[in-house]
Design a protein around this motif. Structure first.
Motif, PDB file in Angstrom:
ATOM      1  N   TYR A 158       0.787  -1.083   0.040  1.00  0.00           N
ATOM      2  CA  TYR A 158      -0.107   0.008  -0.020  1.00  0.00           C
ATOM      3  C   TYR A 158       0.918   1.181  -0.071  1.00  0.00           C
ATOM      4  O   TYR A 158       0.665   2.197  -0.858  1.00  0.00           O
ATOM      5  CB  TYR A 158      -0.832   0.140   1.174  1.00  0.00           C
ATOM      6  N   GLN A 159       1.828   1.308   0.784  1.00  0.00           N
ATOM      7  CA  GLN A 159       2.855   2.465   0.987  1.00  0.00           C
ATOM      8  C   GLN A 159       3.525   2.430  -0.507  1.00  0.00           C
ATOM      9  O   GLN A 159       3.839   3.703  -0.994  1.00  0.00           O
ATOM     10  CB  GLN A 159       3.668   2.244   2.085  1.00  0.00           C
ATOM     11  N   GLN A 160       4.096   1.520  -0.869  1.00  0.00           N
ATOM     12  CA  GLN A 160       4.814   1.469  -2.384  1.00  0.00           C
ATOM     13  C   GLN A 160       3.742   2.148  -3.545  1.00  0.00           C
ATOM     14  O   GLN A 160       4.123   3.000  -4.293  1.00  0.00           O
ATOM     15  CB  GLN A 160       5.525   0.220  -2.697  1.00  0.00           C
ATOM     16  N   MET A 161       2.621   1.628  -3.473  1.00  0.00           N
ATOM     17  CA  MET A 161       1.670   2.242  -4.538  1.00  0.00           C
ATOM     18  C   MET A 161       1.223   3.687  -4.318  1.00  0.00           C
ATOM     19  O   MET A 161       0.911   4.322  -5.169  1.00  0.00           O
ATOM     20  CB  MET A 161       0.488   1.049  -4.381  1.00  0.00           C
ATOM     21  N   GLY A 162       1.245   4.028  -2.880  1.00  0.00           N
ATOM     22  CA  GLY A 162       0.816   5.410  -2.774  1.00  0.00           C
ATOM     23  C   GLY A 162       2.073   6.283  -3.223  1.00  0.00           C
ATOM     24  O   GLY A 162       1.590   7.414  -3.986  1.00  0.00           O
ATOM     25  N   LYS A 163       3.261   5.849  -3.202  1.00  0.00           N
ATOM     26  CA  LYS A 163       4.445   6.640  -3.924  1.00  0.00           C
ATOM     27  C   LYS A 163       4.147   6.688  -5.167  1.00  0.00           C
ATOM     28  O   LYS A 163       4.562   7.739  -5.752  1.00  0.00           O
ATOM     29  CB  LYS A 163       5.670   6.202  -3.043  1.00  0.00           C
ATOM     30  N   SER A 164       3.903   5.670  -5.740  1.00  0.00           N
ATOM     31  CA  SER A 164       3.893   5.581  -7.254  1.00  0.00           C
ATOM     32  C   SER A 164       2.707   6.444  -7.716  1.00  0.00           C
ATOM     33  O   SER A 164       2.570   7.066  -8.782  1.00  0.00           O
ATOM     34  CB  SER A 164       3.511   3.934  -7.808  1.00  0.00           C
ATOM     35  N   HIS A 165       1.646   6.539  -6.993  1.00  0.00           N
ATOM     36  CA  HIS A 165       0.555   7.396  -7.148  1.00  0.00           C
ATOM     37  C   HIS A 165       0.653   8.886  -7.483  1.00  0.00           C
ATOM     38  O   HIS A 165       0.478   9.431  -8.060  1.00  0.00           O
ATOM     39  CB  HIS A 165      -0.608   6.930  -6.214  1.00  0.00           C
ATOM     40  N   ARG A 166       1.480   9.203  -6.180  1.00  0.00           N
ATOM     41  CA  ARG A 166       1.945  10.585  -6.212  1.00  0.00           C
ATOM     42  C   ARG A 166       2.723  10.910  -7.217  1.00  0.00           C
ATOM     43  O   ARG A 166       3.019  12.053  -7.863  1.00  0.00           O
ATOM     44  CB  ARG A 166       2.600  10.864  -4.911  1.00  0.00           C
ATOM     45  N   LEU A 191      -0.471   5.643 -13.455  1.00  0.00           N
ATOM     46  CA  LEU A 191      -1.816   5.483 -13.278  1.00  0.00           C
ATOM     47  C   LEU A 191      -2.747   4.110 -13.882  1.00  0.00           C
ATOM     48  O   LEU A 191      -3.334   3.815 -13.000  1.00  0.00           O
ATOM     49  CB  LEU A 191      -2.514   6.746 -13.637  1.00  0.00           C
ATOM     50  N   LEU A 192      -2.148   3.755 -14.807  1.00  0.00           N
ATOM     51  CA  LEU A 192      -2.793   2.349 -15.545  1.00  0.00           C
ATOM     52  C   LEU A 192      -2.416   1.272 -14.697  1.00  0.00           C
ATOM     53  O   LEU A 192      -3.358   0.490 -14.337  1.00  0.00           O
ATOM     54  CB  LEU A 192      -2.367   2.330 -16.825  1.00  0.00           C
ATOM     55  N   ARG A 193      -1.174   1.232 -14.324  1.00  0.00           N
ATOM     56  CA  ARG A 193      -0.768   0.054 -13.399  1.00  0.00           C
ATOM     57  C   ARG A 193      -1.457   0.290 -11.867  1.00  0.00           C
ATOM     58  O   ARG A 193      -2.023  -0.864 -11.357  1.00  0.00           O
ATOM     59  CB  ARG A 193       0.664   0.350 -12.943  1.00  0.00           C
ATOM     60  N   LEU A 194      -1.791   1.466 -11.249  1.00  0.00           N
ATOM     61  CA  LEU A 194      -2.299   1.496 -10.138  1.00  0.00           C
ATOM     62  C   LEU A 194      -3.973   1.123 -10.290  1.00  0.00           C
ATOM     63  O   LEU A 194      -4.502   0.621  -9.410  1.00  0.00           O
ATOM     64  CB  LEU A 194      -2.382   2.836  -9.814  1.00  0.00           C
ATOM     65  N   LYS A 195      -4.329   1.541 -11.409  1.00  0.00           N
ATOM     66  CA  LYS A 195      -5.962   1.268 -11.722  1.00  0.00           C
ATOM     67  C   LYS A 195      -6.023  -0.561 -11.694  1.00  0.00           C
ATOM     68  O   LYS A 195      -7.199  -0.720 -11.173  1.00  0.00           O
ATOM     69  CB  LYS A 195      -6.250   1.899 -12.925  1.00  0.00           C
ATOM     70  N   ARG A 196      -5.135  -0.963 -12.270  1.00  0.00           N
ATOM     71  CA  ARG A 196      -5.171  -2.554 -12.136  1.00  0.00           C
ATOM     72  C   ARG A 196      -4.794  -3.208 -10.852  1.00  0.00           C
ATOM     73  O   ARG A 196      -4.958  -4.319 -10.822  1.00  0.00           O
ATOM     74  CB  ARG A 196      -4.402  -3.036 -13.355  1.00  0.00           C
ATOM     75  N   LEU A 239      -7.079  -1.546  -0.818  1.00  0.00           N
ATOM     76  CA  LEU A 239      -6.347  -1.362   0.664  1.00  0.00           C
ATOM     77  C   LEU A 239      -6.336   0.281   1.146  1.00  0.00           C
ATOM     78  O   LEU A 239      -6.502   0.348   2.189  1.00  0.00           O
ATOM     79  CB  LEU A 239      -5.034  -1.528   0.122  1.00  0.00           C
ATOM     80  N   HIS A 240      -6.519   1.082   0.342  1.00  0.00           N
ATOM     81  CA  HIS A 240      -6.972   2.713   0.660  1.00  0.00           C
ATOM     82  C   HIS A 240      -8.229   2.657   1.505  1.00  0.00           C
ATOM     83  O   HIS A 240      -8.164   3.293   2.554  1.00  0.00           O
ATOM     84  CB  HIS A 240      -6.789   3.180  -0.391  1.00  0.00           C
ATOM     85  N   LEU A 241      -9.015   1.928   1.099  1.00  0.00           N
ATOM     86  CA  LEU A 241     -10.462   2.135   1.641  1.00  0.00           C
ATOM     87  C   LEU A 241     -10.445   1.595   3.003  1.00  0.00           C
ATOM     88  O   LEU A 241     -11.067   2.084   4.094  1.00  0.00           O
ATOM     89  CB  LEU A 241     -11.577   1.272   0.907  1.00  0.00           C
ATOM     90  N   ARG A 242      -9.892   0.262   3.139  1.00  0.00           N
ATOM     91  CA  ARG A 242      -9.494  -0.410   4.456  1.00  0.00           C
ATOM     92  C   ARG A 242      -8.696   0.380   5.538  1.00  0.00           C
ATOM     93  O   ARG A 242      -9.316   0.544   6.602  1.00  0.00           O
ATOM     94  CB  ARG A 242      -8.898  -1.905   4.429  1.00  0.00           C
TER      95      ARG A 242
END
Length: 250
Positions: free
Chosen positions: A151-159, A199-204, A210-213
């Motif tokens: 979750y933390q790694q994907m958050g960094k990619s999102h930003r 962003l496409l990677r994150l969408k998949r 995880l963010h909602l939880r």
């Protein structure tokens, strides 16, 4: 017995709880008129001394027992509140008896047994940063170690993806104004592709789940700003109002 959490907003530095079945008023009830209604037990008001949002927690016919790490100040006077219709509304007092609510909605209502209630008010005296850190720790424990790391790694990619998108837009705007379209245009296109790919990677991915939880666990762990215990008693009872910076008045 029941518990309810309501996020109350106010633009007049006053939140409260009242009976949804009260008749509508011809004009807004404020100032001395609002205090008089509070004294009669029609509404319990809390002067917040500032506009904004406040997390209210209600314990209906059950006590409030703070956690050992929480610091709440209990208002000395218990105040009367009449909820004769069985539906309570909590929120900004600008909507008290209003036929056109501006700041409350059906989500700010909860059901109780029609009755008079004696209300005990508890005010949160914790530092906001301290409570926020503890809430983040609780939210982190809602995920496994592997989920939290992902979750933390994907958050960094999102930003990073959004940063690239902003840079791409800036490059394209620059190319229009300086008329040097080739280099900035190619750079902007490359950055846009990189941003879209991220962003496409994150969408998949399962980032959203995880963010909602995490956010649900964080919201549940945050301490309320104000807690009210509502206990049924025969009425009528004297009402009153509370200030976040002083004692109750009745």
């Amino acid at each position: 017995m029941a518990r309810h959490r309501i996020h109350a907003g106010t633009d007049i530095a006053c939140v409260g709880v009242w009976d949804a079945g009260l008749p509508f008023a011809e004009r807004s009830v404020e100032g001395k008129a609002l205090e008089a209604s509070a004294t009669r037990g029609e509404v319990l008001t809390i002067d917040t001394h500032a506009d904004g949002g406040y997390l209210l927690q209600f314990h209906v016919d059950e006590p409030f027992v703070p956690e050992p790490w929480q610091r709440f100040e209990t208002v000395e006077n218990a105040l009367g509140l009449h909820l004769g219709s069985g539906t309570a509304v909590a929120g900004g007092c600008e909507d008290f008896r209003s036929s056109r609510p501006r700041i409350t909605s059906t989500a700010d209502r909860f059901q109780v047994e029609p009755s008079w209630y004696r209300v005990r008010v508890h005010l949160n005296r914790m530092e906001g940063s301290e409570d926020e850190q503890r809430a983040h720790a609780e939210a982190a424990r809602s995920l496994t170690a592997e989920e939290l790391s992902r979750y933390q790694q994907m958050g960094k990619s999102h930003r990073a993806g959004w940063l690239l998108a902003v840079m791409a837009g800036a490059s394209l705007v620059t190319s229009v104004f300086v008329q040097a379209r080739l280099v900035p245009g190619v750079l902007g296109a490359l950055l846009a592709v990189a941003a879209g790919w991220r962003l496409l990677r994150l969408k998949r991915s399962d980032y959203d789940a995880l963010h909602l939880r995490y956010e649900a666990a964080f919201a549940a762990a945050v301490s309320p700003d104000i807690v009210m215990e509502l206990h049924r008693e025969p009425g009528p009872l004297p009402g009153g109002f509370v200030s976040l910076e002083g004692p109750a008045s009745s």
